[in-house]
Design a protein around this motif. Structure first.
Motif, PDB file in Angstrom:
ATOM      1  N   LYS A  69      32.222  39.141  42.847  1.00 26.11           N
ATOM      2  CA  LYS A  69      32.218  37.771  42.085  1.00 26.11           C
ATOM      3  C   LYS A  69      33.281  36.895  42.255  1.00 26.11           C
ATOM      4  O   LYS A  69      32.793  35.554  42.615  1.00 26.11           O
ATOM      5  CB  LYS A  69      32.122  37.925  40.432  1.00 26.11           C
ATOM      6  N   VAL A  70      34.567  37.516  42.314  1.00 28.67           N
ATOM      7  CA  VAL A  70      35.686  36.699  42.598  1.00 28.67           C
ATOM      8  C   VAL A  70      35.670  36.011  44.203  1.00 28.67           C
ATOM      9  O   VAL A  70      35.922  34.890  44.481  1.00 28.67           O
ATOM     10  CB  VAL A  70      36.977  37.520  42.376  1.00 28.67           C
ATOM     11  N   GLU A  71      34.977  36.964  45.060  1.00 23.84           N
ATOM     12  CA  GLU A  71      34.879  36.680  46.348  1.00 23.84           C
ATOM     13  C   GLU A  71      33.930  35.323  46.484  1.00 23.84           C
ATOM     14  O   GLU A  71      34.420  34.241  47.163  1.00 23.84           O
ATOM     15  CB  GLU A  71      34.648  37.682  47.394  1.00 23.84           C
ATOM     16  N   SER A  72      32.889  35.397  45.971  1.00 25.14           N
ATOM     17  CA  SER A  72      31.635  34.308  46.137  1.00 25.14           C
ATOM     18  C   SER A  72      32.358  32.815  45.473  1.00 25.14           C
ATOM     19  O   SER A  72      32.136  31.896  45.878  1.00 25.14           O
ATOM     20  CB  SER A  72      30.552  34.980  45.045  1.00 25.14           C
ATOM     21  N   ALA A  73      33.157  33.169  44.380  1.00 27.36           N
ATOM     22  CA  ALA A  73      33.882  32.019  43.555  1.00 27.36           C
ATOM     23  C   ALA A  73      34.710  31.370  44.464  1.00 27.36           C
ATOM     24  O   ALA A  73      34.901  30.193  44.649  1.00 27.36           O
ATOM     25  CB  ALA A  73      34.424  32.596  42.232  1.00 27.36           C
ATOM     26  N   ILE A  74      35.814  32.212  45.101  1.00 23.30           N
ATOM     27  CA  ILE A  74      36.646  31.627  45.960  1.00 23.30           C
ATOM     28  C   ILE A  74      36.312  31.051  47.130  1.00 23.30           C
ATOM     29  O   ILE A  74      36.730  29.820  47.588  1.00 23.30           O
ATOM     30  CB  ILE A  74      37.934  32.647  46.252  1.00 23.30           C
ATOM     31  N   GLN A  75      35.166  31.440  47.943  1.00 21.83           N
ATOM     32  CA  GLN A  75      34.762  31.053  48.924  1.00 21.83           C
ATOM     33  C   GLN A  75      34.017  29.713  48.478  1.00 21.83           C
ATOM     34  O   GLN A  75      34.059  28.889  49.227  1.00 21.83           O
ATOM     35  CB  GLN A  75      33.508  32.056  49.631  1.00 21.83           C
ATOM     36  N   ALA A  76      33.313  29.896  47.525  1.00 22.64           N
ATOM     37  CA  ALA A  76      32.648  28.394  46.971  1.00 22.64           C
ATOM     38  C   ALA A  76      33.526  27.321  47.031  1.00 22.64           C
ATOM     39  O   ALA A  76      33.472  26.115  47.261  1.00 22.64           O
ATOM     40  CB  ALA A  76      31.762  28.537  45.588  1.00 22.64           C
ATOM     41  N   ILE A  77      34.895  27.599  46.279  1.00 23.84           N
ATOM     42  CA  ILE A  77      36.059  26.612  45.993  1.00 23.84           C
ATOM     43  C   ILE A  77      36.391  26.218  47.402  1.00 23.84           C
ATOM     44  O   ILE A  77      36.805  24.905  47.883  1.00 23.84           O
ATOM     45  CB  ILE A  77      36.962  27.169  44.912  1.00 23.84           C
ATOM     46  N   GLU A  78      36.638  27.026  48.417  1.00 26.66           N
ATOM     47  CA  GLU A  78      37.108  26.765  49.593  1.00 26.66           C
ATOM     48  C   GLU A  78      36.221  25.859  50.318  1.00 26.66           C
ATOM     49  O   GLU A  78      36.639  24.995  50.977  1.00 26.66           O
ATOM     50  CB  GLU A  78      37.417  28.110  50.553  1.00 26.66           C
TER      51      GLU A  78
END
Length: 299
Positions: A69-78
């Motif tokens: 979940k964190v990976e998806s969130a950070i990638q979306a932010i980037e």
């Protein structure tokens, strides 16, 4: 959010490298700070996220679930940050403009062409209507900029002049005219004017009414170009915008009528919402126009 976002970023980088030391190097903080943040995150969540191995650290089952979940969130932010950067540098985005057919074809078209040539990835949208409707499009959020005939006003909008224009009377080259006309004389001629709902017509009417003169045209039409066509075939005397009639005047299709004193100059202006900052695309487009007008004035 139960804990600080920075902790999640540290967790993400640590999990990605399976190493506290590698995460510390990438994030430019100490290894002990990494360890403290991970420990605090585990306390906040009440779950063990990492286990130590000979090669570094590995995720627990709970850590693996969180990482997804964190990976998806950070990638979306980037991706969002990258999109904003592209938007700021005009590599993406849109430019929405509202303008009349006349203003679009005789004033905006060369700027639209140049803007598209320099920023081909910006999608350009143009809506055509009369001035009051175009101001409504801006207020409704359907257009970022509107180009209108001035004077115009609205409490919700900033409206600035960007281009001076002059209203003149013209006729066909074989039309019998006097050397000069007073304002009272010109109304006795067969006049060809724009329809009453157009802002240009309302401006002309208002100027004549200030002198106690009411305009009663023989022909009323909706398009500026038709004013020139009708005058060129000697159907009467048309009131046109000089700057938008240059081609017909230069070619002798129509000739100017000498009105004394001439009609006061006015402006084409642009309007946008007071409450909303202009996008980089809109700012760049307006800068393109202002620079060109400055150059022309100083030639």
């Amino acid at each position: 959010m139960k804990t600080k976002f920075d902790y999640y970023r540290i967790f993400y980088v640590t999990a990605k490298h399976s190493s506290f030391s590698a995460a510390a190097r990438e994030l430019y903080i100490s290894q002990s700070a990494i360890s403290q943040c991970i420990h605090q995150l585990e306390e906040d969540l009440d779950y063990k996220l990492f286990v130590r191995t000979r090669r570094g650290v590995s995720l627990t089952m709970e850590g693996q679930l969180l990482f997804q979940k964190v990976e998806s969130a950070i990638q979306a932010i980037e991706q969002g940050e990258e999109l904003l950067a592209r938007f700021h540098h005009l590599d993406s985005g849109s430019l929405t403009i509202a303008a009349s057919d006349t203003i679009t074809s005789h004033f905006l078209l060369p700027y639209l062409e140049k803007f598209h040539s320099e920023y081909p990835n910006i999608r350009i949208e143009v809506a055509n209507s009369y001035s009051q409707k175009m101001l409504s499009l801006v207020k409704e959020g359907k257009s970022e900029l509107a180009f209108v005939n001035m004077p115009a006003s609205d409490e919700e909008l900033i409206i600035e002049p960007c281009f001076d224009v002059h209203d003149i009377f013209v006729c066909g080259p074989n039309h019998k005219v006097k050397d000069s006309y007073t304002w009272k004389d010109i109304v006795k001629e067969p006049l060809i004017l724009l329809e009453e709902n157009s802002s240009s017509r309302q401006y002309i009417d208002s100027q004549f009414l200030k002198k106690g003169i009411s305009l009663k045209p023989q022909i009323e039409i909706a398009a500026h170009d038709l004013l020139l066509r009708f005058a060129s075939i000697h159907l009467g005397i048309s009131c046109v915008i000089k700057e938008f009639s240059k081609g017909s005047l230069d070619k002798g299709h129509v000739i100017p009528v000498n009105l004394k004193p001439p009609l006061p100059p006015r402006s084409i202006g642009y309007a946008y919402l007071k409450s909303t900052p202009l996008s980089p695309a809109a700012q760049t487009f307006l800068k393109l126009i202002s620079q060109d007008n400055y150059t022309q004035k100083n030639k």
